[in-house]
Design a protein around this motif. Sequence first.
Motif, PDB file in Angstrom:
ATOM      1  N   GLY A   1      89.798 -39.754 -41.207  1.00 60.30           N
ATOM      2  CA  GLY A   1      88.727 -39.632 -42.196  1.00 60.30           C
ATOM      3  C   GLY A   1      87.366 -39.496 -41.540  1.00 60.30           C
ATOM      4  O   GLY A   1      86.561 -38.649 -41.928  1.00 60.30           O
ATOM      5  N   TRP A   2      87.130 -40.334 -40.531  1.00 60.76           N
ATOM      6  CA  TRP A   2      85.830 -40.265 -39.839  1.00 60.76           C
ATOM      7  C   TRP A   2      85.665 -38.888 -39.180  1.00 60.76           C
ATOM      8  O   TRP A   2      84.603 -38.267 -39.272  1.00 60.76           O
ATOM      9  CB  TRP A   2      85.724 -41.377 -38.796  1.00 60.76           C
TER      10      TRP A   2
ATOM     11  N   GLN B   1      87.138 -36.074 -39.957  1.00 58.83           N
ATOM     12  CA  GLN B   1      86.960 -35.028 -40.954  1.00 58.83           C
ATOM     13  C   GLN B   1      85.539 -35.079 -41.519  1.00 58.83           C
ATOM     14  O   GLN B   1      84.955 -34.052 -41.862  1.00 58.83           O
ATOM     15  CB  GLN B   1      88.003 -35.168 -42.074  1.00 58.83           C
ATOM     16  N   GLY B   2      84.976 -36.267 -41.559  1.00 54.29           N
ATOM     17  CA  GLY B   2      83.583 -36.413 -41.979  1.00 54.29           C
ATOM     18  C   GLY B   2      82.641 -35.624 -41.072  1.00 54.29           C
ATOM     19  O   GLY B   2      81.647 -35.059 -41.540  1.00 54.29           O
ATOM     20  N   GLN B   3      82.949 -35.578 -39.784  1.00 53.56           N
ATOM     21  CA  GLN B   3      82.113 -34.797 -38.859  1.00 53.56           C
ATOM     22  C   GLN B   3      82.215 -33.308 -39.157  1.00 53.56           C
ATOM     23  O   GLN B   3      81.240 -32.565 -39.046  1.00 53.56           O
ATOM     24  CB  GLN B   3      82.518 -35.067 -37.402  1.00 53.56           C
TER      25      GLN B   3
ATOM     26  N   ILE C   1      82.851 -32.094 -42.167  1.00 51.55           N
ATOM     27  CA  ILE C   1      82.136 -31.871 -43.434  1.00 51.55           C
ATOM     28  C   ILE C   1      80.625 -31.837 -43.184  1.00 51.55           C
ATOM     29  O   ILE C   1      79.913 -30.999 -43.738  1.00 51.55           O
ATOM     30  CB  ILE C   1      82.520 -32.966 -44.455  1.00 51.55           C
ATOM     31  N   LYS C   2      80.154 -32.720 -42.304  1.00 54.09           N
ATOM     32  CA  LYS C   2      78.712 -32.740 -41.997  1.00 54.09           C
ATOM     33  C   LYS C   2      78.243 -31.432 -41.379  1.00 54.09           C
ATOM     34  O   LYS C   2      77.095 -31.042 -41.549  1.00 54.09           O
ATOM     35  CB  LYS C   2      78.406 -33.890 -41.012  1.00 54.09           C
TER      36      LYS C   2
ATOM     37  N   ALA D   1      79.594 -28.477 -41.918  1.00 51.31           N
ATOM     38  CA  ALA D   1      80.301 -27.390 -42.600  1.00 51.31           C
ATOM     39  C   ALA D   1      79.576 -26.055 -42.465  1.00 51.31           C
ATOM     40  O   ALA D   1      80.210 -25.002 -42.444  1.00 51.31           O
ATOM     41  CB  ALA D   1      80.473 -27.745 -44.082  1.00 51.31           C
TER      42      ALA D   1
ATOM     43  N   ILE E   1      96.495 -30.382 -40.608  1.00 46.09           N
ATOM     44  CA  ILE E   1      96.199 -29.441 -41.684  1.00 46.09           C
ATOM     45  C   ILE E   1      94.693 -29.157 -41.760  1.00 46.09           C
ATOM     46  O   ILE E   1      94.264 -28.017 -41.900  1.00 46.09           O
ATOM     47  CB  ILE E   1      96.725 -29.990 -43.026  1.00 46.09           C
ATOM     48  N   MET E   2      93.892 -30.219 -41.622  1.00 46.35           N
ATOM     49  CA  MET E   2      92.442 -30.058 -41.784  1.00 46.35           C
ATOM     50  C   MET E   2      91.749 -29.690 -40.471  1.00 46.35           C
ATOM     51  O   MET E   2      90.560 -29.455 -40.444  1.00 46.35           O
ATOM     52  CB  MET E   2      91.844 -31.360 -42.344  1.00 46.35           C
TER      53      MET E   2
ATOM     54  N   THR F   1      84.597 -27.815 -49.560  1.00 46.74           N
ATOM     55  CA  THR F   1      84.257 -28.835 -48.567  1.00 46.74           C
ATOM     56  C   THR F   1      84.066 -30.184 -49.242  1.00 46.74           C
ATOM     57  O   THR F   1      84.418 -31.221 -48.693  1.00 46.74           O
ATOM     58  CB  THR F   1      82.957 -28.454 -47.823  1.00 46.74           C
TER      59      THR F   1
ATOM     60  N   GLY G   1      93.381 -44.059 -46.815  1.00 49.03           N
ATOM     61  CA  GLY G   1      92.994 -44.336 -45.421  1.00 49.03           C
ATOM     62  C   GLY G   1      91.894 -43.394 -44.969  1.00 49.03           C
ATOM     63  O   GLY G   1      90.947 -43.805 -44.284  1.00 49.03           O
ATOM     64  N   MET G   2      91.989 -42.147 -45.380  1.00 48.16           N
ATOM     65  CA  MET G   2      90.940 -41.189 -45.043  1.00 48.16           C
ATOM     66  C   MET G   2      89.625 -41.588 -45.706  1.00 48.16           C
ATOM     67  O   MET G   2      88.546 -41.403 -45.140  1.00 48.16           O
ATOM     68  CB  MET G   2      91.365 -39.792 -45.487  1.00 48.16           C
ATOM     69  N   SER G   3      89.705 -42.143 -46.901  1.00 49.09           N
ATOM     70  CA  SER G   3      88.493 -42.588 -47.598  1.00 49.09           C
ATOM     71  C   SER G   3      87.737 -43.626 -46.772  1.00 49.09           C
ATOM     72  O   SER G   3      86.502 -43.617 -46.746  1.00 49.09           O
ATOM     73  CB  SER G   3      88.854 -43.204 -48.954  1.00 49.09           C
TER      74      SER G   3
ATOM     75  N   GLY H   1      87.640 -43.934 -43.489  1.00 46.33           N
ATOM     76  CA  GLY H   1      86.944 -43.267 -42.388  1.00 46.33           C
ATOM     77  C   GLY H   1      85.756 -42.451 -42.867  1.00 46.33           C
ATOM     78  O   GLY H   1      84.702 -42.420 -42.220  1.00 46.33           O
ATOM     79  N   LEU H   2      85.907 -41.803 -44.013  1.00 46.58           N
ATOM     80  CA  LEU H   2      84.788 -41.030 -44.563  1.00 46.58           C
ATOM     81  C   LEU H   2      83.639 -41.955 -44.953  1.00 46.58           C
ATOM     82  O   LEU H   2      82.468 -41.629 -44.741  1.00 46.58           O
ATOM     83  CB  LEU H   2      85.253 -40.202 -45.762  1.00 46.58           C
TER      84      LEU H   2
ATOM     85  N   ALA I   1      81.812 -42.873 -42.022  1.00 48.35           N
ATOM     86  CA  ALA I   1      80.978 -41.754 -41.555  1.00 48.35           C
ATOM     87  C   ALA I   1      79.785 -41.520 -42.488  1.00 48.35           C
ATOM     88  O   ALA I   1      79.048 -40.549 -42.308  1.00 48.35           O
ATOM     89  CB  ALA I   1      81.831 -40.487 -41.434  1.00 48.35           C
TER      90      ALA I   1
ATOM     91  N   PHE J   1      79.862 -41.199 -45.988  1.00 44.19           N
ATOM     92  CA  PHE J   1      80.106 -40.502 -47.253  1.00 44.19           C
ATOM     93  C   PHE J   1      80.400 -41.489 -48.381  1.00 44.19           C
ATOM     94  O   PHE J   1      80.617 -42.683 -48.138  1.00 44.19           O
ATOM     95  CB  PHE J   1      81.266 -39.507 -47.095  1.00 44.19           C
TER      96      PHE J   1
END
Lengths: 344, 341
Positions: free
Chosen positions: A121-122, A124-126, A128-129, A131, A166-167, B66, B80-82, B84-85, B88, B90
């Motif tokens: 998640g973290w 993938q956040g990078q 998205i930031k 993008a 996948i992402m 996105t 779980g991804m939530s 980490g986001l 970060a 979000f």
Amino acid sequence: MPLVSTPPEDELKRLYTLLTTVRQLDLAAVRWQRQGVIPGYAPMLGQEAAQVGSGCAVDPSRDFVFPTYREMGVAKALGVDMVEYMSTHKATWHGGLYNPAQTHLAPIQAVVAGSVLHAVGWAQGQVIKHADTNPGPDGFNIALTYFGDGASSQGDVHEAMNFAAIMKSPVIFFVQNNGWAISVPTDRQVAGGSVAARAAGYGMPAEQVDGNDVVAVLEATRRAVAHARAGNGPMLIEAMTYRLGPHSTSDDPGRYRTLAEEQSAQNADPLQRCERVLRERFGVTDHFFQAALADAEAEAEQVRAGVVALGPRPGHEMFEFVFQEMTPALAAQAASWREESEHA
Amino acid sequence: MLDATTLNPAQERGATVELSMQAALNLALAETLDEDPKALIFGEDVGRLGGVFRVTDGLQERFGATRVFDTPLAESGILGMSVGLAMAGFHPIPEVQFDGFAYPAVNQIICQIGRMNYRSRGTLPMPITLRVPSFGGIRAPEHHGESLEAMFAHVPGLKVVSPSDPQQAYHLLKYAAQRPDPVIFMEPKSRYWQKAQVNLHDGGTPEGARVARPGRHLTLIAWGAMVSRCLQVAELAEEDGIDVEVLDLRWLKPIDAEGLAASVAKTRRAVVVHEGPRTSGLGAEVAALVTEECFNTLKAPVERVTGFDVPYPSGDLEDEYLPGIDRILFGIQRVLEHRRG
């Protein structure tokens, strides 16, 4: 056994110094437990190269590292305050007292594989930031997540690898295959015999490295970092090492493995291998090794003093950190706790 | 998809617009994405399809893939991804497609989302709003009719809320999505398509309980889909001269103890109604709070009209299981006829 390659003398000395520091701190922590200074500890004896090598490959000013409960060597390599790290083993605060938002080391995680998805998640956040500029001239900030051969059995690890692949999330799955999940050996844990082999199923590159070779681990992790930074998605590294000590200070390995087995594993001691190369290639003498040991012992003693000095956290912190916005019911419980504990 | 920019100009302050709960939730999500650049929506089928209940309809088209994206079919992965986001920076608004599929994510919800702020000593807040289409009443397959509020309300670090109508849905979702703490947002799926007037500008306070219908003789306490059922019951009871107050609890954690006490102190009788099984259900917590606050004024023990201690049954038996009008009326009768000693 030599090392996979020989870095410049200064770098190898720096790595050796770190290995020695965490080795001594690890041995010391077991003693502290026996002395009653801390209630428990999960030793990383034998895994120093896997942890120091990988921890030195990331940039904690921008990347984020997700440990389990046995990554003391990683924490040290990232520059985390060791008293604040050890506070979790002192039973001061579950996640440790270090500030994860500042150190970029996530709180200590007691659920095996619990934080592997957080890393995805973290990471993938990078993405998205960035993008709009994917991934930009400096590349992505990357997440490095640790887990073991035992945790690789957890469904979350599968979900994490599938999501990341996948992402194309910039995350490194770093497996320390130390041969044992408490008492269960890898061959009763990992079908197919290797976690790295699973990466192919996700279309993700993987490397299995000699986890007792600090240089091999460092170089492999650097390759993975470069891969993820460049926007090529996740990568898996499986560092083959050996848990020389017990699972924890409550464990008795004599019930599931022989002394002969442990002794044969000690031949691969990551410190000795590093020392041999320093002596043979660079003519480094006893003086350096003695000084490194003395410094490490002194640091362990300092950390011990810091750990001993840690008092319990004030009880109101039990309530304070549950929410950002405390509920009336919790405030009432806190008030009642305060009143009744003052009258006790 | 509704668009606030087309709705709002036509709407005077204080005026209302007719919306289904699905449309109200959709509008709340659209406005949240519009106003909060950190907000992200993701889950199974929430992107191109717009969600199986169409709550996220049109959002991916409007805000891009996105910020509104489909995930693989794995709830633990989504939650779980939530985490980490959120770490970060979000503000994740994940969806679990149906209540029963929150169970595979329980470790992430309970051990991770609920505890990360605590574990990190407040340095890693979890501003996550988890939308869960919840409760029964639509003759759905197994695991599509669960009531999880008691389980989640029991977990330190989580907040739980459930809207009962489109007005509540719109305002509560917007409010929940702005909170710095994790909120489990339980959408009563049997109420998605009922329309009602919504005042977009004035939602009243988004905190605490709400008197959905004032009354003098007893208080019916409910949340989610049971609120409209209790309102129906109140109308029927009125024909018999019984003046029922309906308290829409809304927040199941934190429960508005003051609001509960204020209502029951006035009516002196309480019946709590919920879909979930009785034993250790949230009704027990409500009954305990009412008793603590109103023991001296209560004229009867707090009555519980709930689901039974059985797995949520198949559609054919659903109406036998859910608190129906008759069962609620029996509950009312029991508290009205109660005689001390």
